[in-house]
Structure formats: structure tokens, C-alpha cells
Design an enzyme around this catalytic site. Structure first.
Site, PDB file in Angstrom:
ATOM      1  N   ASP A 244     -63.544   6.978  -9.488  1.00 18.28           N
ATOM      2  CA  ASP A 244     -62.967   7.196  -8.160  1.00 18.28           C
ATOM      3  C   ASP A 244     -61.484   6.799  -8.151  1.00 18.28           C
ATOM      4  OD1 ASP A 244     -62.424   7.393  -5.501  1.00 18.28           O
ATOM      5  OD2 ASP A 244     -63.964   5.957  -4.839  1.00 18.28           O
TER       6      ASP A 244
ATOM      7  N   THR B 170     -49.879  21.264   0.384  1.00 19.25           N
ATOM      8  CA  THR B 170     -50.363  22.525   0.958  1.00 19.25           C
ATOM      9  C   THR B 170     -49.310  23.137   1.876  1.00 19.25           C
ATOM     10  OG1 THR B 170     -51.978  23.472   2.482  1.00 19.25           O
ATOM     11  CG2 THR B 170     -51.611  21.139   2.703  1.00 19.25           C
TER      12      THR B 170
ATOM     13  N   SER C 266     -54.950  20.727  10.915  1.00 15.29           N
ATOM     14  CA  SER C 266     -56.258  20.067  10.763  1.00 15.29           C
ATOM     15  C   SER C 266     -55.991  18.652  10.270  1.00 15.29           C
ATOM     16  CB  SER C 266     -57.136  20.804   9.745  1.00 15.29           C
ATOM     17  OG  SER C 266     -56.720  20.491   8.421  1.00 15.29           O
TER      18      SER C 266
ATOM     19  N   TYR D  17     -57.340  17.350   7.626  1.00 19.70           N
ATOM     20  CA  TYR D  17     -57.122  17.486   6.177  1.00 19.70           C
ATOM     21  C   TYR D  17     -55.644  17.787   5.883  1.00 19.70           C
ATOM     22  CZ  TYR D  17     -56.129  20.285   2.111  1.00 19.70           C
ATOM     23  OH  TYR D  17     -55.480  20.803   1.023  1.00 19.70           O
ATOM     24  N   HIS D  18     -55.108  18.829   6.553  1.00 19.80           N
ATOM     25  CA  HIS D  18     -53.708  19.193   6.296  1.00 19.80           C
ATOM     26  C   HIS D  18     -52.777  18.033   6.680  1.00 19.80           C
ATOM     27  CE1 HIS D  18     -55.457  23.360   6.415  1.00 19.80           C
ATOM     28  NE2 HIS D  18     -54.569  23.562   5.467  1.00 19.80           N
TER      29      HIS D  18
ATOM     30  N   LYS E 242     -52.187  15.545   4.006  1.00 19.53           N
ATOM     31  CA  LYS E 242     -51.203  15.991   3.006  1.00 19.53           C
ATOM     32  C   LYS E 242     -49.776  15.729   3.495  1.00 19.53           C
ATOM     33  CE  LYS E 242     -54.011  18.241  -0.035  1.00 19.53           C
ATOM     34  NZ  LYS E 242     -53.940  18.505  -1.470  1.00 19.53           N
TER      35      LYS E 242
ATOM     36  N   GLN F  53     -49.112  24.487  -1.708  1.00 17.27           N
ATOM     37  CA  GLN F  53     -49.871  25.669  -2.111  1.00 17.27           C
ATOM     38  C   GLN F  53     -50.554  26.347  -0.927  1.00 17.27           C
ATOM     39  OE1 GLN F  53     -52.349  26.483  -5.994  1.00 17.27           O
ATOM     40  NE2 GLN F  53     -53.589  25.327  -4.566  1.00 17.27           N
TER      41      GLN F  53
ATOM     42  N   ASN G  54     -62.083  34.548  -0.781  1.00 18.49           N
ATOM     43  CA  ASN G  54     -63.359  34.419  -1.498  1.00 18.49           C
ATOM     44  C   ASN G  54     -64.534  34.669  -0.552  1.00 18.49           C
ATOM     45  OD1 ASN G  54     -61.830  33.844  -3.705  1.00 18.49           O
ATOM     46  ND2 ASN G  54     -62.330  31.669  -3.810  1.00 18.49           N
ATOM     47  N   ARG G  55     -64.401  34.204   0.686  1.00 18.89           N
ATOM     48  CA  ARG G  55     -65.460  34.451   1.672  1.00 18.89           C
ATOM     49  C   ARG G  55     -65.602  35.949   1.948  1.00 18.89           C
ATOM     50  NH1 ARG G  55     -67.569  31.280   5.316  1.00 18.89           N
ATOM     51  NH2 ARG G  55     -66.799  32.136   7.285  1.00 18.89           N
TER      52      ARG G  55
ATOM     53  N   VAL H 277     -63.437  37.735  10.610  1.00 19.26           N
ATOM     54  CA  VAL H 277     -62.046  37.478  10.996  1.00 19.26           C
ATOM     55  C   VAL H 277     -62.073  36.540  12.206  1.00 19.26           C
ATOM     56  CG1 VAL H 277     -59.954  38.537  11.950  1.00 19.26           C
ATOM     57  CG2 VAL H 277     -61.234  39.694  10.131  1.00 19.26           C
ATOM     58  N   TYR H 278     -61.388  35.389  12.089  1.00 18.72           N
ATOM     59  CA  TYR H 278     -61.382  34.436  13.197  1.00 18.72           C
ATOM     60  C   TYR H 278     -60.343  34.872  14.239  1.00 18.72           C
ATOM     61  CZ  TYR H 278     -63.957  31.129  10.144  1.00 18.72           C
ATOM     62  OH  TYR H 278     -64.874  30.519   9.326  1.00 18.72           O
TER      63      TYR H 278
HETATM   64  N1  USQ Z   1     -60.142  32.489   8.292  1.00 19.72           N
HETATM   65  C1  USQ Z   1     -60.758  33.583   8.901  1.00 19.72           C
HETATM   66  N2  USQ Z   1     -62.055  33.827   8.575  1.00 19.72           N
HETATM   67  C2  USQ Z   1     -62.765  33.066   7.699  1.00 19.72           C
HETATM   68  C3  USQ Z   1     -62.131  31.978   7.093  1.00 19.72           C
HETATM   69  C4  USQ Z   1     -60.815  31.710   7.419  1.00 19.72           C
HETATM   70  O1  USQ Z   1     -60.149  34.311   9.694  1.00 19.72           O
HETATM   71  O2  USQ Z   1     -63.941  33.363   7.463  1.00 19.72           O
HETATM   72  C5  USQ Z   1     -58.714  32.199   8.595  1.00 19.72           C
HETATM   73  C6  USQ Z   1     -58.459  30.796   9.069  1.00 19.72           C
HETATM   74  O3  USQ Z   1     -58.680  30.661  10.448  1.00 19.72           O
HETATM   75  C7  USQ Z   1     -57.010  30.595   8.634  1.00 19.72           C
HETATM   76  C8  USQ Z   1     -56.879  31.437   7.370  1.00 19.72           C
HETATM   77  O4  USQ Z   1     -57.983  32.339   7.393  1.00 19.72           O
HETATM   78  O5  USQ Z   1     -56.144  31.106   9.600  1.00 19.72           O
HETATM   79  C9  USQ Z   1     -56.929  30.631   6.096  1.00 19.72           C
HETATM   80  O6  USQ Z   1     -58.104  29.865   6.086  1.00 19.72           O
HETATM   81  P1  USQ Z   1     -58.735  29.256   4.736  1.00 19.72           P
HETATM   82  O7  USQ Z   1     -60.061  28.674   5.104  1.00 19.72           O
HETATM   83  O8  USQ Z   1     -58.676  30.246   3.638  1.00 19.72           O
HETATM   84  O9  USQ Z   1     -57.663  28.141   4.368  1.00 19.72           O
HETATM   85  P2  USQ Z   1     -57.418  26.672   4.917  1.00 19.72           P
HETATM   86  O10 USQ Z   1     -58.517  26.141   5.746  1.00 19.72           O
HETATM   87  O11 USQ Z   1     -56.060  26.650   5.544  1.00 19.72           O
HETATM   88  O12 USQ Z   1     -57.440  25.806   3.606  1.00 19.72           O
HETATM   89  C10 USQ Z   1     -57.337  26.339   2.288  1.00 19.72           C
HETATM   90  C11 USQ Z   1     -57.841  25.284   1.305  1.00 19.72           C
HETATM   91  C12 USQ Z   1     -56.952  24.060   1.414  1.00 19.72           C
HETATM   92  C13 USQ Z   1     -55.512  24.473   1.181  1.00 19.72           C
HETATM   93  C14 USQ Z   1     -55.099  25.574   2.151  1.00 19.72           C
HETATM   94  C15 USQ Z   1     -53.733  26.139   1.929  1.00 19.72           C
HETATM   95  O13 USQ Z   1     -59.188  24.963   1.586  1.00 19.72           O
HETATM   96  O14 USQ Z   1     -57.391  23.074   0.487  1.00 19.72           O
HETATM   97  O15 USQ Z   1     -54.672  23.371   1.355  1.00 19.72           O
HETATM   98  O16 USQ Z   1     -56.012  26.671   1.999  1.00 19.72           O
HETATM   99  S1  USQ Z   1     -52.917  26.541   3.436  1.00 19.72           S
HETATM  100  O17 USQ Z   1     -53.807  27.298   4.303  1.00 19.72           O
HETATM  101  O18 USQ Z   1     -51.722  27.278   3.122  1.00 19.72           O
HETATM  102  O19 USQ Z   1     -52.613  25.280   4.084  1.00 19.72           O
END
Ligand code: USQ
Length: 385
Positions: free
Chosen positions: A74, A144, A179, A181-182, A185, A208, A240-241, A254-255
Site C-alpha cells: 500500500d 487528469t 467530482s 475524485y477529480h 487530483k 490525462q 469503452n462503455r 449518453v448522459y
Molecule cells: N458519460 C456519458 N455516458 C456514459 C459515461 C460517461 O455520457 O455512459 C460522460 C460523462 O458524463 C462525462 C464524459 O462522458 O461527461 C466522460 O466520462 P468518463 O466516465 O469517461 O470519464 P471521467 O469520469 O471524467 O473519468 C475518466 C477516468 C478518470 C480520468 C478522467 C479523465 O475514470 O480516472 O481522470 O477520465 S477526464 O475526464 O479528462 O478528467
């Protein structure tokens, strides 16, 4: 080079470890299996079976003759992390050891507290372990793009020059994450910047965007070397989803309005970026911030791409705008500078129709393992709405 990879069991950590070992570096991975445990607790298991680190390292050795050292431990425990630093003496440490899910961090008090304590604790310990045991070590930290949020101005690479009452100075670019989480960071970046300017550490902080993809060069040789590929609402990232939803015949989730814009990159490019950061270390006392993505898309554009390619392949892909479980802007300005990694030599793998088709084909081989109950969002940002 001696490279220590923290969070070496993860979606990014494991492919990075194989890539660096294949390139001839001496690699040690450390992980406490937190993500595996959370995935089990929240019924968010990955699509493919995921052998543990020791088994995967043995397999990698059998296939390539290269060894990866494994420490199950850890990073948020300073004694455990110090021991690894003292024994391995890394020249570069790649810090991925954080709870990476935004939805998990918004699930409730325990999940938020775990995310805050783990992420800040691990980063704090890495900084101290470098100061005490390996002061020359270059820290490559995964931040991020979400740290910046979605401001109504262009996003710069980490820093912004501000003129105020006739005087100028340079500051960290304003950050307002969406969030907890973000937000951890964002706090990491502040902590890092304090120790860099006070103790002359050498750090590259990589901002990223969401990553997509399955295979990298090493896993192409054997599927048992694939990283954990999630499609659930907690650990699955949006592309990926959508790939899994298209294959499963579930309308793409799409959210909200789907105008949310982010910078995306292929998993193969994460490896390139981390290598470029490592091969071009910064000077003591420097915090370099690089925006790590290759292309910007709205969620609607991603859904259209997957639908277009999926339909050509004979899948009947539907798109569904569902109630947004998150609190985020659904239509906004977004223009982020990302020239730093290109200047260092990044050669992007763009999201062409061919790339989407290959990813869909790969997912189709695992179609029988898709659990449709893992797809709908379970975590709402505003639970009292
Ligand atoms: N979204 C949809 N439908 C879904 C899933 C997500 O519309 O089924 C939307 C979300 O609302 C968001 C966007 O797609 O607006 C991106 O969501 P995401 O789940 O792909 O990404 P996020 O939660 O922001 O987090 C992911 C990683 C995280 C990384 C981040 C980069 O899990 O570890 O830090 O991507 S970033 O988004 O640039 O901050």
C-alpha cells in the site's frame, strides 16, 4: 533505467509495466489491489478474466524472457513505500496509485473518505519517499484534464500568466473539478507544487483525458496479458462503455444532452506519453505540466462514431439520451492546449473508423461475458435532487 510503477495492477499501470520491461528497463510494480477489491464490492468486475500480478508477470516472463518485480503493498502506508524505495532505488517513479473512479468517489461518505485519504496519502508519501530515499528520482504523476473543469476560456498546459493592476505573474491554471475524485487530483497538484518549489523535486504532472482501448503491443501476443477492461458505470470510461453497449445491443447511454466535451486518447498513446515524459526528465525544482490527450469530442460525437461503425458491422446500435447522473455542463466551450507532448515526439493513434471497428471486434469475442445489469448508472451526484 530503474522504473518503479505505483498502481501497477491497473488499466494503465499494467500495460506501462510490460511496455517498459519490453524496452529493457528494470521494472518494479507495486499495488495493493484496491481497485480489484472495490470492483468486487460494487459488482463492477472487468469484462475479461484478470489474473493477479504474480501470475501475469510469470506469463509475461514465459513469453518474453523479461522479468517484472512485484510488490503487493500500500503506497498510502509510508513504511511499506519507503522499503520499496530503499531496496529498489528508482530513477523514475510513475505514480498511478490512486482510486480512479469519479462515480465511486461520489457514492457516499465512506467512498469519498477512502478516495481522499488514499489519493492524497499516496501522493504525499511518494513525495517524501523521493525526498528521503531517492532525491534525484524523476516523478511522473498521473493527473487528469478534469482538474481544469470546463472553463469558458482556453485551457493552457498547467500554467497561466495573469496581468493584474499593471503587474504580471505566472500561476497554476485555475482548477475547478467536477467530482471528489477529480478534486483529489487538484489537491495533489497543489501538494506537488509546494514540495517542488520548496525541496527542488523533479516532477512531470500529466493531465490525462479519458482513455479508451484494450490491446497494446504486449497483450496482442496473449489475451491473458490484457489490462482490466471495465464497462460498468463505476470504472468504465465512456468510450469503452459505448463499445460494450453496442456489442450487447444496449442503447448507448449518453448522459443528458451529450454536449460534454473532453480530450480523449488511445491506451497505446498513454504508454507513449509516459515514455516521453520519462525520457525527457525535468530539472530539479521544476514542475512540468502536460495535457495528455490527442483529440476532443463531445459525448454525442462519440456515440455517433460507435453507432456508425457498429451499424456497418451489422450491429443495430441505438443511442439513448438518459437523465444525467452527474452535475456537469452539458453544453460548453472547450479548447485545451496540448502541444507539449506533440513537441516531445508523440505520434497519436487517432480514433478512426478502423480503430473503432477493431475495438468492437475485440469486444465481440467477449460478448458472452457481458453483464447487462452493470450498465445503467447507479451513482447520482445530487442524491437529494
Ligand atoms: N458519460 C456519458 N455516458 C456514459 C459515461 C460517461 O455520457 O455512459 C460522460 C460523462 O458524463 C462525462 C464524459 O462522458 O461527461 C466522460 O466520462 P468518463 O466516465 O469517461 O470519464 P471521467 O469520469 O471524467 O473519468 C475518466 C477516468 C478518470 C480520468 C478522467 C479523465 O475514470 O480516472 O481522470 O477520465 S477526464 O475526464 O479528462 O478528467
Amino acid at each position: 533505467m530503474r522504473v518503479l510503477i505505483l498502481g501497477g495492477d491497473g488499466y494503465l499501470g499494467w500495460p506501462t509495466a510490460m511496455d517498459m520491461a519490453a524496452k529493457g528497463h528494470e521494472v518494479c510494480v507495486m499495488d495493493n489491489y484496491m481497485r480489484r477489491n472495490i470492483a468486487r464490492e460494487t459488482c463492477s468486475e472487468a469484462l475479461m478474466p484478470n489474473p493477479n500480478l504474480h501470475d501475469r508477470c510469470d506469463l509475461f516472463h514465459a513469453l518474453t524472457g523479461k522479468r517484472i518485480q512485484v510488490v503487493i503493498g500500500d503506497c498510502a502506508d509510508y513504511r511499506q513505500l519507503s522499503k520499496v524505495f530503499i531496496e529498489f532505488q528508482p530513477e523514475t517513479v510513475i505514480h498511478y496509485a490512486e482510486q480512479p473512479s469519479a462515480p465511486y468517489s461520489m457514492r457516499g461518505f465512506n467512498e469519498a473518505q477512502l478516495t481522499l485519504n488514499n489519493n492524497l496519502g499516496a501522493t504525499f508519501n511518494v513525495l517524501w519517499a523521493v525526498m528521503e530515499h531517492a532525491p534525484e528520482c524523476h516523478i511522473v504523476k498521473l493527473g487528469t484534464m478534469g482538474e481544469y473543469g470546463t472553463p469558458n476560456i482556453d485551457i493552457e498546459e498547467g500554467w497561466l500568466e495573469i496581468e493584474h493592476n499593471g503587474r504580471k505573474d505566472k500561476f497554476l491554471f485555475p482548477r475547478q473539478a467536477g467530482s471528489l475524485y477529480h478534486t483529489t487530483k487538484v489537491l495533489d497538484t497543489d501538494l506537488i507544487w509546494f514540495y517542488v518549489r520548496t525541496h527542488n523535486l523533479r516532477v512531470t504532472d500529466l493531465m490525462q483525458g479519458p482513455v479508451y482501448g484494450l490491446y497494446t503491443k504486449e497483450s496482442e501476443a496473449d489475451d491473458r496479458l490484457l489490462p482490466n477492461f471495465h464497462y460498468d458505470d463505476i470504472f468504465g470510461t465512456v468510450v469503452n462503455r459505448f463499445l460494450v453497449q453496442a456489442v450487447a445491443g444496449v442503447p448507448l447511454t449518453v448522459y443528458g444532452k451529450g454536449g460534454q466535451t473532453r480530450g480523449y486518447l488511445n491506451l497505446k498513446d498513454t504508454l507513449q506519453c509516459v515514455n516521453l515524459a520519462m525520457e525527457n526528465p525535468v530539472k530539479p525544482g521544476e514542475l512540468r505540466i502536460l495535457n495528455q490527450f490527442t483529440e476532443q469530442f463531445t459525448v454525442n460525437q462519440l456515440a455517433e462514431k460507435v453507432q456508425h461503425v457498429g451499424n456497418i458491422m451489422g450491429l443495430d446500435v441505438q443511442v439513448n439520451n438518459i437523465d444525467n447522473p452527474r452535475k456537469e455542463m452539458e453544453e460548453h466551450y472547450y479548447n485545451a492546449n496540448h502541444s507539449g507532448l506533440l513537441d516531445l515526439g508523440l505520434k497519436p493513434h487517432y480514433m478512426t473508423d478502423e480503430v473503432v471497428a477493431q475495438m468492437l471486434e475485440s469486444v465481440m469475442r467477449y460478448k458472452n461475458g457481458i453483464d447487462r445489469t452493470k450498465i445503467e448508472p447507479r451513482v447520482r451526484w445530487e442524491r437529494l435532487k
